[in-house]
Design a protein around this motif. Sequence first.
Motif, short mmCIF file in Angstrom:
data_model
loop_
_atom_site.label_atom_id
_atom_site.label_comp_id
_atom_site.label_asym_id
_atom_site.label_seq_id
_atom_site.Cartn_x
_atom_site.Cartn_y
_atom_site.Cartn_z
N LYS A 1 0.94 -1.17 -0.18
CA LYS A 1 -0.07 0.01 0.00
C LYS A 1 0.82 1.31 0.02
O LYS A 1 1.76 1.36 0.76
N LYS A 2 0.39 2.18 -0.75
CA LYS A 2 1.21 3.47 -0.68
C LYS A 2 0.66 4.44 0.04
O LYS A 2 -0.52 4.34 0.45
N SER A 3 1.53 5.16 0.75
CA SER A 3 1.02 6.38 1.72
C SER A 3 0.26 7.49 1.17
O SER A 3 0.91 7.98 0.07
N SER A 4 -0.67 7.63 1.58
CA SER A 4 -1.59 8.82 0.85
C SER A 4 -1.12 10.10 1.40
O SER A 4 -0.89 10.28 2.71
N THR A 5 -1.05 11.09 0.40
CA THR A 5 -0.49 12.39 1.24
C THR A 5 -1.66 13.41 0.86
O THR A 5 -2.45 13.25 -0.14
N LYS A 6 -1.71 14.33 1.92
CA LYS A 6 -2.93 15.17 1.79
C LYS A 6 -2.43 16.46 0.69
O LYS A 6 -1.28 16.75 0.63
N ALA A 7 -3.50 16.72 -0.03
CA ALA A 7 -3.35 17.78 -1.11
C ALA A 7 -3.04 18.97 -0.21
O ALA A 7 -3.43 19.55 0.84
N PRO A 8 -2.06 19.95 -0.84
CA PRO A 8 -1.77 21.27 -0.19
C PRO A 8 -2.85 22.16 -0.27
O PRO A 8 -3.80 22.11 -1.04
#
Length: 238
Positions: free
Chosen positions: A97-104
């Motif tokens: 699973k890829k770690s999700s990053t929040k949109a700036p």
Amino acid sequence: MSEEKEPECVKCKSRTSAIWTKTESGEVCNECVVAENVKEKEPPPPPPKPPIPQENNNGPKLATRKSTRTTRNYKTRLNPYALPKPPKGKGRRIIFKKSSTKAPTAVVTTVTSDYVFYKGSYIQVGDIVSMRDVDGDIYYAQIRGLLQDQYCEKSAVVTWLLPTRTSPRPEKGFDPSTYILGPEEDIPRKLDCMDFIMHAPSDYFKAKNSPYPTLSSREDGYFIWTGLPSYERNGGDR
């Protein structure tokens, strides 16, 4: 010659046997010996089970037997004194699973310009515009700067123009030669609340006799005033 006495089993009183065994009490036949050995090898019978008491609906209920099996008792809202629940470990699927990053967070960036294209025409720095307040009164101003953000929202910073005694009523029209330079605004206003009146040089109203003096002062007598007819400003045809 004396006759031998036939042996007799002290247990079963039998006198016929292939093999006799001598004991302290006497001779024992082979059948009794085999039966005694088999009896010794058999396990003892289990003790009898106690009778199960029948439930009495009228009387008090009998206490049930408590289980001795150890169970996990985690801390809950109803049982706050129990042991805390151990942390759950990560499974092997976490490596796929890829770690999700929040949109700036979007930040509005504005760009200054000397002209913008708005409603089918170019609005330039120095143009005269009119604005109407909540009471319906008309005021005139000169565009001092134009701004446009990344969402194509256009706004302008204006300098208010003050009428003189010779100025016509704002409802009848605008005469640039009868207005003087007024206060300058620092907060931009949207072009949606402005109506285009005419083009003008950006330093036309910077005269020496202005009650609000500015840094530069220069008269330009060779500028040709241009304006849109009333039917074009209203978007209709005669």
